[in-house]
Enzyme design. Structure first.
Site, short mmCIF file in Angstrom:
data_model
loop_
_atom_site.label_atom_id
_atom_site.label_comp_id
_atom_site.label_asym_id
_atom_site.label_seq_id
_atom_site.Cartn_x
_atom_site.Cartn_y
_atom_site.Cartn_z
N ASN A 1 6.21 33.62 -47.99
CA ASN A 1 7.53 33.07 -47.73
C ASN A 1 8.71 33.72 -48.43
O ASN A 1 9.73 34.02 -48.25
CB ASN A 1 7.43 31.65 -47.75
CG ASN A 1 8.22 30.94 -46.42
OD1 ASN A 1 8.28 31.65 -45.39
ND2 ASN A 1 8.39 29.69 -46.60
N HIS B 1 12.05 32.85 -45.02
CA HIS B 1 11.71 31.74 -43.98
C HIS B 1 11.58 32.22 -42.57
O HIS B 1 10.56 31.71 -41.93
CB HIS B 1 12.28 30.79 -44.09
CG HIS B 1 12.57 30.15 -45.40
ND1 HIS B 1 11.45 29.22 -45.96
CD2 HIS B 1 13.31 30.00 -46.49
CE1 HIS B 1 11.70 28.87 -47.26
NE2 HIS B 1 12.86 29.33 -47.55
N ASP C 1 8.15 31.48 -40.71
CA ASP C 1 7.97 30.94 -39.18
C ASP C 1 7.02 31.83 -38.23
O ASP C 1 6.51 31.25 -37.54
CB ASP C 1 9.33 30.64 -38.64
CG ASP C 1 10.12 29.76 -39.50
OD1 ASP C 1 9.53 28.86 -40.36
OD2 ASP C 1 11.44 29.40 -39.33
N ARG D 1 -10.92 32.40 -37.39
CA ARG D 1 -10.62 32.97 -38.67
C ARG D 1 -10.42 34.44 -38.79
O ARG D 1 -9.64 35.03 -39.15
CB ARG D 1 -11.57 32.48 -39.76
CG ARG D 1 -11.16 33.22 -41.09
CD ARG D 1 -12.29 33.01 -42.00
NE ARG D 1 -13.58 33.64 -41.57
CZ ARG D 1 -13.77 34.98 -41.65
NH1 ARG D 1 -12.93 35.47 -42.21
NH2 ARG D 1 -14.97 35.48 -41.40
N GLU E 1 2.00 24.60 -44.14
CA GLU E 1 1.34 25.58 -43.61
C GLU E 1 -0.27 25.11 -43.24
O GLU E 1 -1.07 25.78 -43.06
CB GLU E 1 1.09 26.80 -44.56
CG GLU E 1 0.20 26.34 -45.90
CD GLU E 1 1.23 25.75 -46.90
OE1 GLU E 1 0.79 25.86 -47.94
OE2 GLU E 1 2.45 25.05 -46.61
N ASP F 1 -5.67 26.16 -43.82
CA ASP F 1 -4.53 26.56 -44.42
C ASP F 1 -4.42 27.89 -44.36
O ASP F 1 -5.12 28.83 -44.66
CB ASP F 1 -4.81 25.89 -46.16
CG ASP F 1 -3.48 25.79 -47.04
OD1 ASP F 1 -2.70 25.29 -46.84
OD2 ASP F 1 -3.26 27.24 -47.56
N ILE F 2 -2.98 28.33 -44.62
CA ILE F 2 -2.71 29.82 -44.57
C ILE F 2 -2.67 30.14 -46.05
O ILE F 2 -2.08 29.63 -47.02
CB ILE F 2 -1.34 29.93 -43.92
CG1 ILE F 2 -1.23 29.70 -42.57
CG2 ILE F 2 -0.75 31.57 -43.87
CD1 ILE F 2 0.18 29.78 -41.84
#
Length: 415
Positions: free
Chosen positions: A272, A277, A281, A328, A306, A264-265
């Site tokens: 965002n 957006h 992206d 990571r 995400e 997960d980001i």
């Protein structure tokens, strides 16, 4: 894309091999051969319309017209005046049409005016051929039908003008595919169709040759529709990664041990909302590029939003953890440069990861994903930007019975 080249080369090789054996086929097969191009083209056109695709329809119509004209209109004697005009013109028009139909923008079936204009080009070409036959001087006709060599044993029968056009368009198609970031299967198929049809056109009057090559060409176009539809269904459009459907399909029949990593980001929503957006992206594409470079037998997928997933078949969490920790760090060290409010901006993002493996207690993919997702939530609770393995006693951060929002949502949907 490599696997598509494999079946295209195999099918092309089969087509050339059988071209020498057509007259030894059973008579029933030989009679069916002369209907095969139109039947396959009709099936392909039906599938194209069902999938809202017009490019394939135009390609199939071009093949069908070429076969109809050369098989039923033009006499087989090369000295016939109509052959000296129509045959070289078709050798030029077919490759030009193949190039044209892959270059025109695909606007689907419902754009009636646009499609009417495209089909009107066929009528325009027919009128042009008729005009050439009626008005062109003999010198032009003679030049149009000039052979590559006057030696009757020379293997190339296509006139000089047609040969040059075919080679030129083949080079354009090769360069076009090479420059495309993610070519569709149809873009590659057209190059093979051009080669097969050139082989068929090079055998004017040969029994069944053109019909056989047109049949295989139409089959290639039909198969490209199926493969392109599969790619759309199983590939994430934004990142180009395999999607969630592809992930769950990869679990089918999987009996060996495997390890799932949920990614997960960190703070993606805040990022965002701050930058917009478009930049969001950019973040997703950047992270996906890093994850796609995973080695050690891992396969990366976009799970949704995400979230990403990496599946390792035959690997344990102990083997997977250093691989994912390296990815990571790579994400953390990647600079993101973009314009924000007219200014050049640079920032970085981080990701959190949860790892879980199939065990006797967790036998189904859904259970393993849930465990990996809970480990991911632990990584978030421990400060983000880290890898947590499910069940690791040194990194327990969630009270018994506590679950992440993602897990609760999945439980609600499955209830």
């Amino acid at each position: 894309m490599v696997r598509h080249y494999i079946w295209l080369f195999l099918l092309s090789g089969f087509a050339v091999w059988q071209a020498f054996n057509i007259q030894s086929w059973p008579l029933g097969w030989q009679s069916l051969l002369f209907y095969a191009p139109y039947v396959i083209a009709g099936i392909g056109a039906f599938i194209s319309l069902f999938l809202n695709r017009m490019q394939a329809v135009l390609l199939l119509v071009s093949l069908s017209i070429t076969v109809v004209v050369l098989s039923y209109w033009v006499p087989t004697e090369l000295a016939d005046p109509s052959v000296q005009v129509i045959y070289p013109l078709l050798c030029v028009l077919l490759p030009l049409n193949l190039l044209l139909w892959v270059l025109v923008p695909e606007k689907g079936v419902k754009h009636s005016v646009y499609n009417l204009v495209l089909f009107g080009l066929f009528a325009l070409q027919a009128a042009g051929v008729y005009w050439v036959m009626q008005t062109m001087p003999l010198e032009f006709v003679t030049h149009l039908s000039t052979p590559v060599s006057t030696d009757p044993t020379f293997p190339i029968k296509i006139p000089m003008v047609g040969s040059v056009v075919i080679l030129l368009i083949a080079n354009i198609l090769v360069i076009r595919v090479a420059m495309m970031h993610k070519p569709k299967v149809l873009d590659v198929v057209v190059l093979f169709v051009l080669a097969l049809m050139a082989y068929g056109l090079n055998q004017p009057g040969a029994y069944g040759q053109l019909e056989w090559m047109a049949s295989i060409s139409a089959l290639m176009i039909l198969l490209s529709l199926v493969f392109d539809a599969h790619q759309i269904a199983y590939t994430d459009e934004l990142t180009g990664m395999a999607g969630r459907r592809a992930l769950f399909e990869s679990f089918m029949g999987l009996t060996r041990k495997y390890t799932v990593v949920m990614i997960d980001i960190d703070h993606f929503k805040k990022f965002n909302d701050t930058y917009g957006h478009d930049v969001g992206d950019l973040v997703l594409r950047t992270v996906s590029r890093v994850l796609n470079s995973v080695g050690s037998g891992g396969k990366a997928y976009r799970f949704g939003g995400e979230e990403f997933t990496v599946l390792f078949i035959g690997k344990t969490p102990e083997q997977v953890r250093p691989v994912m920790d390296a990815l990571r760090k790579q994400v953390e060290e990647t600079d993101l440069s973009f314009k924000h409010n007219g200014k050049e901006t640079s920032t970085k993002v981080t990701v959190s990861m949860g790892v879980a493996q199939k065990t006797k207690e967790m036998k189904t993919p859904e259970e393993v994903i849930k465990a990996a997702d809970q480990a991911l939530y632990q990584a978030k609770e421990l400060g983000r930007n880290r890898v947590v393995v499910s069940g690791d006693p040194g990194e327990q951060a969630i009270k018994k019975g506590q679950k992440s929002a993602r897990i609760r949502k999945r439980n609600i949907k499955s209830a």
